[in-house]
Write an enzyme that holds these catalytic residues in place. Structure first.
Site, PDB file in Angstrom:
ATOM      1  N   HIS A  97       1.071  -1.039   0.284  1.00 30.84           N
ATOM      2  CA  HIS A  97       0.432   0.028   0.141  1.00 30.84           C
ATOM      3  C   HIS A  97       0.710   0.848  -0.428  1.00 30.84           C
ATOM      4  O   HIS A  97       0.588   2.537  -0.292  1.00 30.84           O
ATOM      5  CB  HIS A  97      -0.946   0.065   1.423  1.00 30.84           C
ATOM      6  CG  HIS A  97      -2.469   0.412   0.608  1.00 30.84           C
ATOM      7  ND1 HIS A  97      -3.552   0.380   1.680  1.00 30.84           N
ATOM      8  CD2 HIS A  97      -2.709   1.789  -0.262  1.00 30.84           C
ATOM      9  CE1 HIS A  97      -4.528   1.035   1.200  1.00 30.84           C
ATOM     10  NE2 HIS A  97      -4.411   1.661   0.194  1.00 30.84           N
ATOM     11  N   ASP A 124      -8.928  -0.363   4.147  1.00 28.58           N
ATOM     12  CA  ASP A 124      -8.028  -1.243   4.127  1.00 28.58           C
ATOM     13  C   ASP A 124      -8.789  -1.202   5.818  1.00 28.58           C
ATOM     14  O   ASP A 124     -10.104  -1.077   6.050  1.00 28.58           O
ATOM     15  CB  ASP A 124      -7.876  -0.468   4.181  1.00 28.58           C
ATOM     16  CG  ASP A 124      -6.480  -0.860   4.383  1.00 28.58           C
ATOM     17  OD1 ASP A 124      -5.954  -1.762   5.285  1.00 28.58           O
ATOM     18  OD2 ASP A 124      -5.008  -0.049   4.056  1.00 28.58           O
ATOM     19  N   HIS A 126      -5.929  -1.352   7.694  1.00 30.24           N
ATOM     20  CA  HIS A 126      -5.363  -0.662   8.803  1.00 30.24           C
ATOM     21  C   HIS A 126      -5.574   0.709   8.562  1.00 30.24           C
ATOM     22  O   HIS A 126      -6.052   1.071   6.555  1.00 30.24           O
ATOM     23  CB  HIS A 126      -3.739  -0.972   7.943  1.00 30.24           C
ATOM     24  CG  HIS A 126      -3.915  -2.069   9.104  1.00 30.24           C
ATOM     25  ND1 HIS A 126      -4.081  -3.471   7.499  1.00 30.24           N
ATOM     26  CD2 HIS A 126      -3.229  -3.208   9.532  1.00 30.24           C
ATOM     27  CE1 HIS A 126      -4.070  -4.718   8.189  1.00 30.24           C
ATOM     28  NE2 HIS A 126      -3.262  -4.916   9.368  1.00 30.24           N
ATOM     29  N   ASP A 128      -3.205   2.591   8.168  1.00 31.40           N
ATOM     30  CA  ASP A 128      -1.705   3.138   7.329  1.00 31.40           C
ATOM     31  C   ASP A 128      -1.641   4.897   8.184  1.00 31.40           C
ATOM     32  O   ASP A 128      -0.824   5.427   6.581  1.00 31.40           O
ATOM     33  CB  ASP A 128      -1.660   3.005   6.124  1.00 31.40           C
ATOM     34  CG  ASP A 128      -1.885   1.589   5.927  1.00 31.40           C
ATOM     35  OD1 ASP A 128      -1.252   0.921   6.677  1.00 31.40           O
ATOM     36  OD2 ASP A 128      -2.852   1.752   4.499  1.00 31.40           O
ATOM     37  N   HIS A 141       4.768   0.520   4.667  1.00 29.49           N
ATOM     38  CA  HIS A 141       3.485   0.313   4.048  1.00 29.49           C
ATOM     39  C   HIS A 141       2.199   0.582   5.103  1.00 29.49           C
ATOM     40  O   HIS A 141       1.138   0.795   4.739  1.00 29.49           O
ATOM     41  CB  HIS A 141       2.846  -0.853   3.171  1.00 29.49           C
ATOM     42  CG  HIS A 141       2.944  -2.214   4.585  1.00 29.49           C
ATOM     43  ND1 HIS A 141       2.058  -3.475   3.984  1.00 29.49           N
ATOM     44  CD2 HIS A 141       3.081  -2.092   5.403  1.00 29.49           C
ATOM     45  CE1 HIS A 141       2.505  -4.154   5.029  1.00 29.49           C
ATOM     46  NE2 HIS A 141       3.089  -3.383   6.344  1.00 29.49           N
ATOM     47  N   ASP A 226      -7.337  -2.223  -0.635  1.00 31.99           N
ATOM     48  CA  ASP A 226      -6.318  -3.051  -0.337  1.00 31.99           C
ATOM     49  C   ASP A 226      -6.934  -4.240   0.405  1.00 31.99           C
ATOM     50  O   ASP A 226      -7.757  -4.280   0.836  1.00 31.99           O
ATOM     51  CB  ASP A 226      -6.361  -2.518   1.202  1.00 31.99           C
ATOM     52  CG  ASP A 226      -4.931  -3.678   1.891  1.00 31.99           C
ATOM     53  OD1 ASP A 226      -5.086  -4.517   1.706  1.00 31.99           O
ATOM     54  OD2 ASP A 226      -4.178  -2.736   2.512  1.00 31.99           O
ATOM     55  N   ASP A 228      -6.781  -6.550   2.437  1.00 36.00           N
ATOM     56  CA  ASP A 228      -7.137  -7.064   3.419  1.00 36.00           C
ATOM     57  C   ASP A 228      -8.844  -6.054   4.365  1.00 36.00           C
ATOM     58  O   ASP A 228      -8.684  -6.302   5.529  1.00 36.00           O
ATOM     59  CB  ASP A 228      -5.907  -6.651   4.589  1.00 36.00           C
ATOM     60  CG  ASP A 228      -5.415  -5.849   4.121  1.00 36.00           C
ATOM     61  OD1 ASP A 228      -6.330  -4.608   4.327  1.00 36.00           O
ATOM     62  OD2 ASP A 228      -4.664  -5.589   5.035  1.00 36.00           O
ATOM     63  N   GLU A 271      -2.208  -5.199  -1.848  1.00 36.14           N
ATOM     64  CA  GLU A 271      -1.655  -5.864  -1.171  1.00 36.14           C
ATOM     65  C   GLU A 271      -2.506  -7.095  -1.439  1.00 36.14           C
ATOM     66  O   GLU A 271      -2.603  -8.225  -0.471  1.00 36.14           O
ATOM     67  CB  GLU A 271      -2.380  -5.948   0.106  1.00 36.14           C
ATOM     68  CG  GLU A 271      -1.606  -3.889   0.419  1.00 36.14           C
ATOM     69  CD  GLU A 271       0.030  -3.952   1.188  1.00 36.14           C
ATOM     70  OE1 GLU A 271       0.115  -5.604   0.783  1.00 36.14           O
ATOM     71  OE2 GLU A 271       0.144  -3.380   1.910  1.00 36.14           O
TER      72      GLU A 271
END
Length: 299
Positions: A97, A124, A126, A128, A141, A226, A228, A271
């Site tokens: 990412h 996402d 996360h 980030d 990332h 992303d 995830d 990702e």
């Protein structure tokens, strides 16, 4: 619509190898064919050149691993995207990412040297939003949004010259893993984040409506997705899986609603790690998400 696909096969910002093969996995999942079936014209621009980790000394500069090589790849991505004509839809494929530092910057600068006011929808697990000082790992990332808003390392925060994102123009969806200091930085910045608790309580339609209202003053709208963000049962091929993510239908609903808005001007898919995947399942799911954003409908 004219869609330009650009790969950034980089895993320098991640703690696990494999996401450098993400662009190939997405292409092998028939990305271009799916989009052409929707009536789009698709041109594949190939990949940005990215250094191979094994050819580099794993040096940390200011707490950042592979800083110079990541900065070079992100700058190249920004320049490639910024050079695209207005009216083209850039679809950029990661890679980890951290590539978004280049792709979001390039989309802001496209046809506008001073940089457009960008809205960023960050899908996402996360946030980030770490900086070199707050990051537990030093992996870049986990830091791209912070750098897009001007925090962190000057090289990475300066990819757009004097352009930076306004924190109020960022909305995050699907969040369920945040570091302690990162949480404090998010609150200080005033970034809006919809956690999975919010998704459960409010539902995706209301989150979409609130997101579009919040970003109504932006000139362009970028979706950075992303893999995830989706639950690991849906997308197993990711380096940092977190249970309890978005369902398959929640992901598609968000993309379908964003398509109906007519406001999205660019997208990242990041990702996807085929080393950790099962029969390219994650790439195929993410190609489906892109197709929903770009016009695929059930009826």
């Amino acid at each position: 619509m004219q869609i330009s696909v650009l790969g950034i096969p980089m895993d320098l910002g991640a703690g696990r190898r494999g996401v450098d093969m993400g662009p190939s996995a997405l292409r092998n999942a028939h990305l271009a064919a799916r989009l052409r079936e929707l009536g789009h014209t698709v041109s594949d621009l190939g990949d940005v050149d990215v250094a191979i980790p094994e050819t580099l000394d794993k040096l940390e500069t200011g707490g950042l691993v592979f800083l110079d090589s990541i900065q070079h790849a992100c700058r190249s991505a920004a320049e490639r995207v910024a050079a695209l004509p207005e009216g083209v839809f850039p679809l950029t494929l990661g890679g980890d990412h951290s590539v978004s530092m280049g792709t979001v910057t390039g989309n802001a600068l496209r046809g506008k040297p001073g940089g457009a006011r960008m809205g960023l929808i960050w899908v996402d697990a996360h946030t980030d939003y770490n900086t070199p000082q707050s990051s537990p790992s030093g992996n870049i990332h986990g830091m791209p949004v912070a750098h897009l808003t001007g925090l962190g390392d000057p090289q990475l925060a300066g990819l757009g010259g004097g352009w930076h994102m306004r924190p109020e123009d960022i909305v995050m969806i699907g969040i369920r893993s945040v570091d302690g200091r990162e949480r404090d930085l998010m609150r200080e910045a005033g970034i809006k984040a919809y956690t999975m608790k919010d998704v459960d309580q409010l539902g995706m339609t209301r989150i979409y409506e609130e997101t579009l209202e919040r970003l109504s003053g932006t000139e362009r709208l970028h979706v950075s997705f992303d893999a995830d963000a989706l639950d690991p049962t849906v997308c197993p091929g990711v380096g940092t899986p977190v249970p309890g993510g978005l369902t398959y239908r929640e992901g598609h609903l968000l993309m379908e609603l964003l398509c109906e808005s007519g406001r999205v001007t660019s997208m990242d898919i990041v990702e996807v790690n085929p080393i950790l995947d099962t029969l390219n399942q994650t790439a195929e799911v993410m190609v489906g998400m892109a197709a929903s954003l770009l016009g695929q409908r059930i009826m």
